[in-house]
Scaffold this motif. Structure first.
Motif, short mmCIF file in Angstrom:
data_model
loop_
_atom_site.label_atom_id
_atom_site.label_comp_id
_atom_site.label_asym_id
_atom_site.label_seq_id
_atom_site.Cartn_x
_atom_site.Cartn_y
_atom_site.Cartn_z
N ASP A 114 0.88 -1.08 0.01
CA ASP A 114 -0.12 0.06 -0.11
C ASP A 114 0.91 1.25 0.18
O ASP A 114 1.68 1.45 0.76
N ASP A 163 -3.20 -8.79 1.99
CA ASP A 163 -3.45 -7.56 2.55
C ASP A 163 -4.64 -7.16 2.12
O ASP A 163 -5.14 -7.17 1.03
N ASP A 165 -7.64 -5.16 1.28
CA ASP A 165 -8.28 -4.02 0.54
C ASP A 165 -9.82 -3.63 0.59
O ASP A 165 -10.12 -4.63 0.16
N SER A 171 -10.37 -2.74 -3.60
CA SER A 171 -9.58 -3.56 -4.86
C SER A 171 -9.64 -4.97 -4.30
O SER A 171 -9.57 -5.23 -3.32
N ASP A 231 -7.75 -8.04 -2.69
CA ASP A 231 -6.57 -8.19 -1.86
C ASP A 231 -5.36 -8.59 -2.27
O ASP A 231 -5.15 -9.25 -3.24
N ASP A 232 -4.35 -8.10 -1.99
CA ASP A 232 -2.97 -8.18 -2.37
C ASP A 232 -2.35 -9.53 -1.65
O ASP A 232 -2.34 -9.39 -0.33
#
Length: 154
Positions: free
Chosen positions: A20, A77, A79, A82, A84-85
């Motif tokens: 991020d 991660d 989000d 959007s 998730d990473d």
């Protein structure tokens, strides 16, 4: 192999890769054992060094011998706007913990750090977990203790 309860103590992580640009990352972990998945809580605004301190439980039922038992931990991660990473993952072999647990009734692997592998196959940070396996008690005739196995006769 046998049956029992696998408990994964998810402690914390250090030095995770951040994705991020604005604000801190909100990491969570998806722990997978074979076809079972459990998701940790999200460590809101925890950044690169989150702490979870929670236990995720899996029911183990395996009759196959000489099978590798592994945990896959995917660190993500969260989000809001959007997808998730993916931050990284770790794979942990727990075959010995389950084998000893089946033999002795219970086995424990104290919390230890495992390297986190990122999407580009580099190491970035570590995740700390512990594992406990408790075998299901089985009577000598093969019936599980506490179950309704025999009917009553006069």
């Amino acid at each position: 192999m046998g049956r029992g309860l696998l408990e994964v103590h998810l402690v914390d992580a250090k030095g995770l890769a951040g994705t991020d640009f604005l604000g801190k990352i909100d990491p969570y972990v998806i722990v997978q054992y074979r076809s079972q998945e459990r998701k940790s809580t999200t460590a809101r605004d925890a950044g690169r060094n989150p702490s979870w301190n929670e236990v995720l439980k899996f029911q183990i039922s395996s009759t196959a011998a000489n099978v590798q038992h592994k945990l896959l931990l995917r660190i993500m991660d969260h989000d809001n706007f959007s997808r998730d990473d993916f931050l990284g993952q770790a794979t942990i072999n727990i075959t010995d913990v389950i084998s000893v647990g089946m033999e002795k009734g219970r086995s424990e692997m104290n919390p230890a750090k495992y390297s986190v592998v990122t999407a580009d196959n580099s190491y970035h940070g570590a995740i700390k977990i512990g594992v406990t396996f408790t075998a299901a008690k089985v009577e000598e005739d093969g019936g599980q203790v506490g179950g309704w196995m025999h009917s009553y006769r006069d």
